[in-house]
Design a protein around this motif. Structure first.
Motif, short mmCIF file in Angstrom:
data_model
loop_
_atom_site.label_atom_id
_atom_site.label_comp_id
_atom_site.label_asym_id
_atom_site.label_seq_id
_atom_site.Cartn_x
_atom_site.Cartn_y
_atom_site.Cartn_z
N LEU A 87 1.12 -0.70 -5.90
CA LEU A 87 0.96 -2.04 -5.34
C LEU A 87 0.41 -3.03 -6.37
O LEU A 87 -0.27 -2.62 -7.33
N PRO A 88 0.68 -4.32 -6.17
CA PRO A 88 0.11 -5.34 -7.06
C PRO A 88 -1.41 -5.29 -7.05
O PRO A 88 -2.03 -5.13 -5.99
N GLY A 89 -2.04 -5.41 -8.20
CA GLY A 89 -3.49 -5.41 -8.29
C GLY A 89 -4.10 -4.03 -8.20
O GLY A 89 -5.33 -3.88 -8.08
N GLY A 90 -3.29 -2.98 -8.23
CA GLY A 90 -3.80 -1.62 -8.14
C GLY A 90 -3.64 -1.06 -6.74
O GLY A 90 -3.36 -1.77 -5.78
N GLY A 91 -3.81 0.22 -6.62
CA GLY A 91 -3.66 0.88 -5.33
C GLY A 91 -2.25 1.39 -5.13
O GLY A 91 -1.32 0.97 -5.83
N LYS A 92 -2.11 2.33 -4.19
CA LYS A 92 -0.81 2.93 -3.92
C LYS A 92 -0.56 2.97 -2.42
O LYS A 92 -1.49 2.93 -1.62
N LEU A 93 0.70 3.03 -2.06
CA LEU A 93 1.10 3.15 -0.68
C LEU A 93 2.16 4.23 -0.58
O LEU A 93 3.15 4.20 -1.31
N GLU A 94 1.95 5.18 0.33
CA GLU A 94 2.91 6.25 0.54
C GLU A 94 3.64 6.01 1.86
O GLU A 94 3.01 5.76 2.89
N ILE A 95 4.97 6.09 1.81
CA ILE A 95 5.79 5.90 3.01
C ILE A 95 6.65 7.14 3.20
O ILE A 95 7.42 7.51 2.30
#
Length: 377
Positions: A87-95
């Motif tokens: 993700l923008p600015g750091g961090g992750k998203l799992e789908i």
């Protein structure tokens, strides 16, 4: 002295021209993409997809009251049971891939987003038809020569129309020097709106047998991606199905117009007309296009079918100049020059040039113009 002075004068003029050209280029860029606002919004929507092999890109899109994630299906095919987004600015998203919406015949995938991350600002769909040579911008996360992902980048170039052959839904052709990693990223117009999804670079075989990129790229229209969703009401998306069908019809009608102006694509015209008809575009648009096909594009002109389609068109909107132009064309092909002359005279009465000046090319242009208008209804 005179020679040196002339030389210095020449150098000064060259420098002025260079400065002027540089400023002119900047002005042109600003005209195409008027502010940094669009770039900031895009950077908060386009993300990198991480998987076990080569990464790709994808983007968040606002659809009704929902947010969905769109990328290329061939990118997700390498991701296993879930897809991980940086993700923008750091961090992750799992789908989970089980949340993928089924899409037929297109190299595209839509994933449902239950809760939009706070760092994401979804993009919106453009509702304007593309114009030839309109500047487009492809966004994504390209891979560098040492196989590392670089920061978000874009490649700009003019829209070129429809490719000579369409496979997996790739019906947008444009100039863009893309790299591996751009697949699945959005194609943006000058207003920052999404017109399609990028997925492939055009290539050709060199004299040595190697595959060489041509500098052109291929994408899938966003309207076609959304319209291809299987059962949107069943998966909880608040999508106006009728509006999506009309959008897909407009896209197909636009390709019908492009096919009319490029006879090498003629075998695709009836298929595109079938798609356009499903969206409820005026019957007149469909029938004049069909009559045009049977007059010019079928392997053998079928003037009986052309005349039949022309008759149907008359019942829906027989006063349009394109109807009379088409009638004149069909009559000429049938060697019924008396009837053709009648149509030409009617055209003259509707404000067109003298019927004596009507050539087959001018009459064809009249029909093509009507079809182009249909794609904007």
């Amino acid at each position: 002295m005179t020679g040196d002075s002339g030389s210095n004068h020449s150098i000064m003029i060259k420098k002025i021209i260079q400065i002027f050209t540089l400023h002119l280029s900047s002005i042109c860029l600003l005209v195409q993409f008027p502010s940094d606002l669009n770039a900031r919004e895009v950077s908060r929507s386009v993300v990198q997809i991480q998987n076990q092999s080569e990464p790709g890109s994808g983007f968040f899109l606002k659809v009704g009251s929902k947010t969905v994630f769109i990328t290329a299906r061939h990118v997700l095919g390498l991701s296993g049971e879930k897809v991980t987004l940086s993700l923008p600015g750091g961090g992750k998203l799992e789908i989970p891939l089980k949340d993928q919406i089924p899409i037929d015949r297109l190299d595209s995938a839509i994933l449902i987003i239950e809760a939009t991350p706070v760092s994401i600002v979804p993009l919106e769909v453009s509702n304007k038809p593309l114009k030839q040579n309109q500047i487009l911008s492809v966004w994504g996360y390209p891979i560098s020569e040492n196989n590392t992902v670089t920061k978000l980048g874009s490649r700009n170039g003019p829209y070129l129309g429809t490719p000579s052959s369409i496979k997996d839904g790739y019906s947008l052709l444009y100039e863009a020097q893309t790299q591996i990693g751009f697949s699945g990223g959005p194609i943006i117009d000058e207003l920052g709106m999404v017109v399609g999804m990028h997925g492939r670079s055009e290539s050709m075989q060199s004299s040595t047998g190697q595959s060489v990129r041509t500098g052109k790229a291929l994408g899938i229209p966003i309207g076609e991606i959304l319209a291809a969703v299987s059962g949107p009401s069943q998966i909880g998306l608040q999508i106006d199905e009728k509006a999506l069908a009309v959008e897909a019809s407009r896209a197909s009608m636009k390709r019908v117009y492009e096919i009319m102006t490029n006879s090498s694509l003629s075998d695709q015209l009836l298929e595109e007309l079938g798609r356009a008809e499903k969206g409820g575009l005026p019957k007149y648009c469909i029938e004049i296009s069909r009559a045009y096909y049977y007059t010019f594009f079928s392997s053998l002109p079928d003037l009986s079918k052309a005349s039949s389609s022309q008759t149907i068109a008359k019942k829906t909107d027989g006063v349009d100049p394109a109807y009379y132009a088409l009638g004149s064309l069909v009559s000429r092909k049938s060697a019924d020059f008396k009837k053709s002359l009648t149509y030409d005279r009617i055209l003259e009465q509707t404000g067109h040039s003298s019927y004596l000046q009507f050539s087959e090319r001018r009459l064809s242009n009249e029909v093509q113009l009507a079809v182009e208008k249909c794609s904007k209804l």
